[in-house]
Design a protein around this motif. Structure first.
Motif, short mmCIF file in Angstrom:
data_model
loop_
_atom_site.label_atom_id
_atom_site.label_comp_id
_atom_site.label_asym_id
_atom_site.label_seq_id
_atom_site.Cartn_x
_atom_site.Cartn_y
_atom_site.Cartn_z
N GLY A 209 -9.24 -5.33 2.43
CA GLY A 209 -9.86 -4.76 1.49
C GLY A 209 -8.88 -3.35 1.05
O GLY A 209 -9.81 -2.58 0.53
N ARG A 210 -7.68 -3.59 1.10
CA ARG A 210 -6.81 -2.50 0.98
C ARG A 210 -7.04 -1.14 1.54
O ARG A 210 -6.68 -0.18 1.12
CB ARG A 210 -6.76 -2.07 -0.79
CG ARG A 210 -6.36 -3.66 -1.47
CD ARG A 210 -6.00 -2.96 -2.81
NE ARG A 210 -4.88 -2.15 -2.65
CZ ARG A 210 -3.63 -2.62 -2.51
NH1 ARG A 210 -3.18 -4.04 -2.68
NH2 ARG A 210 -2.49 -1.95 -2.47
N LYS A 211 -7.78 -1.29 2.84
CA LYS A 211 -7.77 -0.34 3.76
C LYS A 211 -6.63 0.37 4.10
O LYS A 211 -5.48 -0.32 4.56
CB LYS A 211 -8.54 -0.56 4.91
CG LYS A 211 -8.92 0.70 5.75
CD LYS A 211 -9.79 0.61 7.01
CE LYS A 211 -10.12 1.67 7.86
NZ LYS A 211 -10.74 1.35 8.94
N ALA A 212 -6.56 1.93 3.57
CA ALA A 212 -4.99 2.48 3.89
C ALA A 212 -5.37 3.64 4.99
O ALA A 212 -4.47 4.43 5.05
CB ALA A 212 -4.71 2.98 2.61
N LYS A 213 -6.40 3.73 5.73
CA LYS A 213 -6.60 4.79 6.68
C LYS A 213 -6.45 4.24 7.97
O LYS A 213 -7.18 3.07 8.28
CB LYS A 213 -7.82 5.82 6.14
CG LYS A 213 -7.55 6.66 5.08
CD LYS A 213 -8.41 7.67 4.76
CE LYS A 213 -8.31 8.94 4.12
NZ LYS A 213 -8.92 9.66 3.88
N LEU A 214 -6.19 4.97 8.82
CA LEU A 214 -6.57 4.58 10.42
C LEU A 214 -8.31 4.74 10.45
O LEU A 214 -8.98 5.33 10.00
CB LEU A 214 -5.91 5.68 11.41
CG LEU A 214 -4.33 5.72 11.32
CD1 LEU A 214 -3.63 6.62 12.30
CD2 LEU A 214 -3.74 4.31 11.45
N ILE B 191 0.86 -1.21 -0.16
CA ILE B 191 0.13 0.08 -0.03
C ILE B 191 0.95 1.24 0.12
O ILE B 191 1.65 1.50 0.88
CB ILE B 191 -0.86 0.01 1.12
CG1 ILE B 191 -2.10 -1.08 1.11
CG2 ILE B 191 -1.68 1.52 1.22
CD1 ILE B 191 -3.00 -1.34 2.43
N ALA B 192 0.83 2.15 -0.91
CA ALA B 192 1.55 3.27 -1.17
C ALA B 192 0.79 4.39 -1.74
O ALA B 192 -0.35 4.21 -2.38
CB ALA B 192 2.96 2.86 -2.01
N GLU B 193 1.43 5.75 -1.69
CA GLU B 193 0.69 6.77 -2.02
C GLU B 193 0.43 6.92 -3.29
O GLU B 193 -0.89 7.45 -3.84
CB GLU B 193 1.25 7.90 -1.39
CG GLU B 193 0.57 9.20 -1.41
CD GLU B 193 1.22 10.38 -0.55
OE1 GLU B 193 0.62 11.54 -0.37
OE2 GLU B 193 2.49 10.19 -0.06
N GLU B 194 1.20 6.58 -4.17
CA GLU B 194 1.25 7.16 -5.67
C GLU B 194 0.64 5.85 -6.66
O GLU B 194 0.79 4.95 -6.49
CB GLU B 194 2.56 7.66 -6.25
CG GLU B 194 3.17 8.71 -5.38
CD GLU B 194 2.39 9.94 -5.03
OE1 GLU B 194 1.33 10.02 -5.87
OE2 GLU B 194 2.54 10.66 -4.20
N GLN C 178 -0.85 0.34 -5.33
CA GLN C 178 -2.46 0.49 -5.56
C GLN C 178 -2.87 -0.85 -5.89
O GLN C 178 -3.95 -0.98 -6.19
CB GLN C 178 -2.47 1.37 -7.01
CG GLN C 178 -2.00 2.69 -6.63
CD GLN C 178 -2.19 3.48 -5.63
OE1 GLN C 178 -3.58 3.56 -5.39
NE2 GLN C 178 -1.39 4.04 -4.94
N GLY C 179 -2.04 -1.76 -5.79
CA GLY C 179 -2.86 -3.27 -6.00
C GLY C 179 -3.29 -3.56 -7.31
O GLY C 179 -3.51 -4.83 -7.75
#
Length: 480
Positions: A444-449, A138-141, A182-183
Motif C-alpha cells: 500500500g506504498r507504506k513508507a514508515k517503519l 518510494i522517495a521523499e519528494e 510517489q507512485g
C-alpha cells in the motif's frame, strides 16, 4: 539562467563558492567545468529470473565489482550509477559556507532545496530506465512545488543539465522522474504488491547540505533495494565526506575544509570533474556480500572517460569494511566513539543520549563547549546516514537516534545505513534491542517503519550494542 548562490561574508572565496549554471559562467570570469556524458548501455545476456525489466538494455558502468556481489551485478551497477549521478548534481549545488540556495518549507519544517529535487530526478530516472515495469519506488519528494513555481523549476532543470546532460530531455520528463517516488504514473496497479521496492532519500541530512562545505556540512544520497521485506542492496553516496586518510577527518567541526582545500577544490572542479582525491566516499553493501567503500572521484573518472560498450571493465580499489572488533580486543566500551547527529533538538530532544554516554563512559563523559552546551567528549557530530559509513569502517562505534515520542522513522532514513552497517559486521536495533522489521514496506506504498519502533541504535555489535541497550534501560528505569 539564474545564479543559484554566492558565499556570503567570505569575499575571498566568492568566485569559488559561486554555483553557476552554464549561461552565467562567463559573466563571472570563471567556470566550473560542465561535464557532458552519456550512459553506457550494455546488453546483459542473463537476466534475473522473472524479476527484471522486460528490456534487455541496461545502464552499466564499465567497472568491475567485488566477487561477492556477483549475484546482484545488475542491481548494484544501476544503484551505483543512480547514486553517482545524484552525488554529482548535489556536489555541484552544495554551497561553500552559507545556505542561500533557494529553499521551501515542508510540512515538517525541514528545508527542501534545489538539490533535493535534482537529486531525486536523476537518481530515479536512472533506476527506472532499467526497472520500469518490475519495481516500486518510494522517495521523499513530489513535484507539486516545482509545478507551482516556474523559477524554482528552472533552477532545478538548469542544475541537472549542467552536470547530467543527455538522459533527461525535458522539464516534464524531470517532473515525471521525481514523481516515480510517489507512485504517480504507475499504470500497473499490481505494484502495490511488488516484491522489489527501491527507497531513496535524495539528500539525507539536508541541514548539513545547507551548512555548506566550508563548515564541513555532511549529507548523503541514501538508496536501498528492499526485496521480499529485507534490504538486499544499499548505497550511501557521501560527496563531502573525507576519505579515511584525509586530515579533514580530524578537523573540528568534523570534515571542515581548510582554505587551501577550498582553493585546490576549485582548481579540481575546473579541470577534472567534481570530486577531489581527498573527499567523496561511496559505501555499497549487498546482503551476504559484505560492505565496501570506494572514492567517488575514481567512480566519476570511469564514468566520464568511458568509451564504448565493448571497453574492458576497470578494476576499482574496492575496500571491504569491517567494524571495530566488538569483543573488547580493540577497544573497551568506555573508550568507544559516539557518532551522532548535529541537530540535537530532533535526534535527542530529552538529552537521553548524554545520560547514556555517562552510564557507558563514566562521570567524565561530558564536556561543556564555549557556548555552555554539554556534549559527549569522545564523539563525532555530523548530518546524514554517512554516520553508518563511519561505523562500518571503524571510525566510530556507537550511533543513537531518539526522536520525540510518537515520531516514526521513514524507511529512507534507515534502510541504506542498516544494510551497510550489518554487512560490515555491525548491528542496528530499536532502543530496546529489537530487530528492525521491514516486512510491510511498500505494501500500500507504506513508507514508515512499524509504530512500535522507538528510536534507532547502531553499533559494531557484541558488547557495545549490549552496552547501549542496557544503558538506555537504566536511564529510562527499564520502562518499555
Amino acid at each position: 539562467m539564474t545564479l543559484l548562490m554566492l558565499a556570503r561574508g567570505c569575499p575571498k572565496f566568492a568566485a569559488m563558492a559561486a554555483i553557476l549554471l552554464p549561461s552565467s559562467v562567463a559573466a563571472f570570469g570563471g567556470r566550473c567545468h560542465s561535464l557532458h556524458f552519456s550512459t553506457t548501455i550494455r546488453t546483459l545476456s542473463v537476466l534475473r529470473g522473472g524479476s527484471s525489466s522486460a528490456t534487455s538494455d541496461h545502464q552499466y558502468l564499465p567497472i568491475s565489482l567485488p566477487d561477492t556481489f556477483k549475484e546482484r551485478t545488475e542491481d548494484v551497477h544501476v544503484a551505483l550509477l543512480s547514486v553517482l549521478h545524484a552525488s554529482r548534481v548535489t556536489r555541484h549545488l552544495q554551497p561553500i559556507g552559507s545556505s542561500d540556495i533557494q529553499t521551501l518549507s515542508k510540512k515538517d519544517a525541514s528545508p527542501v532545496t534545489v538539490g533535493d529535487f535534482a537529486s531525486q530526478a536523476v537518481a530515479l530516472h536512472t533506476i527506472h530506465n532499467t526497472f520500469a515495469n518490475s519495481d516500486m519506488y518510494i522517495a521523499e519528494e513530489g513535484s507539486d512545488a516545482l509545478r507551482n513555481d516556474e523559477e524554482l523549476l528552472e533552477k532545478v532543470w538548469g542544475a541537472v543539465n549542467h552536470v547530467h546532460t543527455g538522459d533527461l530531455n525535458s522539464e516534464e520528463e524531470l517532473l515525471k522522474a521525481i514523481d516515480y517516488g510517489q507512485g504517480i504514473g504507475e499504470e500497473d496497479q499490481s505494484l502495490v504488491t511488488k516484491q522489489r521496492v527501491w527507497v531513496l532519500d535524495p539528500i539525507d541530512g539536508t541541514k548539513g547540505f545547507l551548512r555548506g562545505r566550508f563548515l564541513g556540512g555532511q549529507y548523503c544520497i541514501a538508496l536501498a533495494l528492499i526485496e521480499d521485506g529485507e534490504p538486499v542492496v544499499s548505497v550511501l553516496g557521501c560527496p563531502n565526506l573525507p576519505l579515511p586518510s584525509s586530515e579533514s577527518t580530524k578537523a573540528i567541526p568534523y570534515g571542515a575544509w581548510s582554505e587551501n582545500e577550498v582553493e585546490n577544490d576549485a582548481a579540481t572542479c575546473s579541470s577534472n570533474g567534481l570530486f577531489s582525491s581527498s573527499r567523496g566516499c561511496l559505501f555499497v553493501a549487498v546482503r551476504g556480500g559484505g560492505c565496501f567503500e570506494v572514492p567517488l572521484h575514481i567512480l566519476e573518472k570511469y564514468l566520464l572517460e568511458q568509451s564504448s560498450p565493448e571497453s574492458a571493465s576497470a578494476n576499482l580499489p574496492w575496500k571491504r569494511l569491517h567494524v571495530t572488533a566488538n569483543d573488547g580486543t580493540a577497544k573497551a566500551k568506555h573508550e568507544a566513539t559516539f557518532c551522532l547527529g548535529v541537530e540535537r533538538g530532533f535526534s535527542d530532544p530529552k538529552g537521553t543520549v548524554l545520560k547514556i554516554a555517562q552510564v557507558i563512559h563514566g562521570p567524565d563523559a561530558l564536556i561543556v563547549d564555549d557556548d555552555g552546551i554539554k556534549d559527549i567528549k569522545n564523539s563525532i557530530r555530523m548530518d546524514g546516514q554517512g554516520k553508518y559509513g563511519l561505523l562500518a569502517r571503524g571510525d566510530a562505534e556507537y550511533f543513537l537516534r531518539l526522536p520525540k515520542d510518537g515520531y516514526v522513522d521513514f524507511i529512507w532514513d534507515v534502510a541504506a545505513g542498516y544494510l551497510c552497517l550489518k554487512e560490515a559486521g555491525g548491528k542496528m536495533s530499536d532502543s530496546f534491542g529489537r530487530a528492525i522489521d521491514f516486512s510491510d514496506i511498500g505494501k500500500g506504498r507504506k513508507a514508515k517503519l512499524p509504530e512500535h519502533v522507538k528510536g534507532i541504535f547502531g553499533s559494531n555489535g557484541g558488547m557495545f550494542h549490549d552496552a547501549l541497550v542496557n544503558a538506555y534501560a537504566e536511564v529510562n528505569g527499564c520502562e518499555d
